[in-house]
Motif scaffolding. Sequence first.
Motif, short mmCIF file in Angstrom:
data_model
loop_
_atom_site.label_atom_id
_atom_site.label_comp_id
_atom_site.label_asym_id
_atom_site.label_seq_id
_atom_site.Cartn_x
_atom_site.Cartn_y
_atom_site.Cartn_z
N GLN A 143 3.51 -2.86 -7.86
CA GLN A 143 2.28 -2.08 -7.69
C GLN A 143 2.55 -0.61 -7.99
O GLN A 143 1.72 0.08 -8.61
CB GLN A 143 1.77 -2.22 -6.25
CG GLN A 143 1.63 -3.62 -5.74
CD GLN A 143 0.69 -4.46 -6.57
OE1 GLN A 143 -0.34 -3.99 -7.05
NE2 GLN A 143 1.05 -5.71 -6.78
N SER A 144 3.71 -0.12 -7.56
CA SER A 144 4.07 1.27 -7.81
C SER A 144 4.17 1.54 -9.31
O SER A 144 3.70 2.57 -9.81
CB SER A 144 5.40 1.58 -7.12
OG SER A 144 5.81 2.90 -7.36
N VAL A 162 0.77 1.90 -11.00
CA VAL A 162 0.16 3.21 -10.79
C VAL A 162 0.67 4.22 -11.81
O VAL A 162 -0.10 5.04 -12.35
CB VAL A 162 0.45 3.71 -9.35
CG1 VAL A 162 0.02 5.17 -9.19
CG2 VAL A 162 -0.26 2.84 -8.34
N TRP A 178 -6.24 9.79 -5.98
CA TRP A 178 -5.93 8.92 -4.84
C TRP A 178 -6.79 7.66 -4.79
O TRP A 178 -6.74 6.91 -3.81
CB TRP A 178 -6.07 9.69 -3.53
CG TRP A 178 -5.17 10.90 -3.51
CD1 TRP A 178 -5.54 12.20 -3.71
CD2 TRP A 178 -3.76 10.90 -3.35
NE1 TRP A 178 -4.44 13.02 -3.67
CE2 TRP A 178 -3.33 12.25 -3.44
CE3 TRP A 178 -2.80 9.91 -3.14
CZ2 TRP A 178 -2.00 12.62 -3.33
CZ3 TRP A 178 -1.47 10.28 -3.02
CH2 TRP A 178 -1.07 11.61 -3.12
N ARG A 187 -6.48 4.92 -6.45
CA ARG A 187 -5.68 3.70 -6.46
C ARG A 187 -5.04 3.43 -5.10
O ARG A 187 -4.89 2.28 -4.69
CB ARG A 187 -4.62 3.79 -7.57
CG ARG A 187 -5.24 3.69 -8.95
CD ARG A 187 -4.28 4.01 -10.05
NE ARG A 187 -3.86 5.42 -9.99
CZ ARG A 187 -3.24 6.04 -11.00
NH1 ARG A 187 -3.00 5.38 -12.13
NH2 ARG A 187 -2.88 7.30 -10.90
N SER A 188 -4.64 4.49 -4.39
CA SER A 188 -4.12 4.30 -3.04
C SER A 188 -5.19 3.74 -2.12
O SER A 188 -4.94 2.84 -1.31
CB SER A 188 -3.61 5.63 -2.48
OG SER A 188 -2.48 6.08 -3.19
N GLY A 238 -5.61 0.17 -2.84
CA GLY A 238 -4.52 -0.61 -2.25
C GLY A 238 -4.77 -0.87 -0.77
O GLY A 238 -4.60 -2.01 -0.29
N VAL A 261 2.14 1.89 -3.47
CA VAL A 261 1.11 2.52 -4.31
C VAL A 261 1.00 4.00 -3.97
O VAL A 261 0.96 4.87 -4.86
CB VAL A 261 -0.24 1.81 -4.11
CG1 VAL A 261 -1.35 2.58 -4.83
CG2 VAL A 261 -0.18 0.39 -4.62
N ALA A 262 0.95 4.33 -2.68
CA ALA A 262 0.81 5.73 -2.26
C ALA A 262 2.00 6.56 -2.70
O ALA A 262 1.85 7.72 -3.12
CB ALA A 262 0.63 5.79 -0.75
N THR A 287 10.70 3.03 -4.05
CA THR A 287 9.81 2.01 -3.50
C THR A 287 10.59 0.81 -3.00
O THR A 287 10.28 0.24 -1.95
CB THR A 287 8.77 1.56 -4.54
OG1 THR A 287 8.06 2.70 -5.02
CG2 THR A 287 7.79 0.58 -3.93
N SER A 345 0.83 -1.21 0.00
CA SER A 345 0.00 0.00 0.00
C SER A 345 0.86 1.26 0.00
O SER A 345 0.54 2.25 -0.67
CB SER A 345 -0.93 0.01 1.22
OG SER A 345 -1.80 -1.12 1.18
N GLU A 358 1.63 7.42 -6.25
CA GLU A 358 0.58 8.45 -6.41
C GLU A 358 1.15 9.84 -6.11
O GLU A 358 0.88 10.81 -6.83
CB GLU A 358 -0.58 8.15 -5.47
CG GLU A 358 -1.38 6.90 -5.82
CD GLU A 358 -2.53 7.19 -6.76
OE1 GLU A 358 -2.39 8.07 -7.62
OE2 GLU A 358 -3.57 6.52 -6.65
#
Length: 362
Positions: free
Chosen positions: A127-128, A131, A142, A144-145, A148, A83-84, A107, A80, A87
């Motif tokens: 995952q990153s 995105v 946000w 997608r975050s 996640g 992913v953030a 990441t 997660s 973003e």
Amino acid sequence: MPRARDRPLVAGPRAAGRRAFEAIPAAAQLAVAATASYAFAHFVLGHQVPLLAITVCLSSLGFVRDARPKRVLETAIGLSVGVALAEVLLVLAGRGVWQILVAVFATLLLARLLNAAPPVAVAATAQSAIVLLIQLPAGGSWARSIDGFVGGAVALLATALVPRDPRRAARRDADRVFAGLRRGFDDTARALRTADRRTASVALAELRDLQPLLTDWTTTVDSAVAIARVSPFLRPRLEELLAQRRLVAGVDLAIRSMRTIARRAEALVTDGAPRPELAELVQAVGSATALLGRSLREPAALEPARQDLLLIARRLDPRLVTPDASLTASMVTVLVRPVVVDLAIAAGVPADEVRAELPRLT
């Protein structure tokens, strides 16, 4: 005679079928969790294509033996956060080649900081990258975050509410360990009875080859105990699983001691002299160990295993087992003592009680 590691456990098609059958509980859990993640993100949050809710959920649970809630949580957080982070980079710097470079590098380092497992770092980075590569969803920057974190939260809930059946997997692992251990006992006894050094070498190889099986069993039991602590469906089985954890620890110590005995037997039989008394002793311990293994599926076998181990403990005096043997041969009886003690404790006999049964060595 082939070494233990050269013997295939099962033929190819049979092994494939067994793998598929054993994977049913994990596959069911993953399917339910992934569907629930999608349904929540799509129907409750209104996200049209909540891809990351599914991928983060699946990656957090994993198709792995270790299904402990702590591992699932750590993995979910790592994914997660990956992913953030992507973003944030997308909002601040937009989309492009150098942004991918920065996102992957950052990441990987952040995931390694949060979780020591390299596969988690790679999964978080994947995952990153997703995105940065897919188009911005209708839900906003946000979305997608949020997907996640939804996937991670559902994975954690699934661990408790849709648990895999760890007891069945633990019993399968235990069966493999006890089968290999019984072969080690049998071949060591045969080597002593026939003065066959090659058989002693095979026994030692078999006992060494148990280590990965023992590691699998340990991981499965530890995972089962951790899940049972948080799952209302498995909590009634916690005491049973804790007893099996004690059994794993005792068997681990016994296997280590048996390797020492097999090495001693390999050296001892080079003189070509059969030693039936020592063979009988090792065979008796092997029979009691087999009973202990059966007790996981037949609880009634546990008490006979305990009694057999205590009876053997009372005989473990070199002066009784091999009164006319050399010091080297007498040491085998001495080396059997910790094996019997560890197995008896694993069977639930208090340590003081089993040690009190051992003859004094004076």
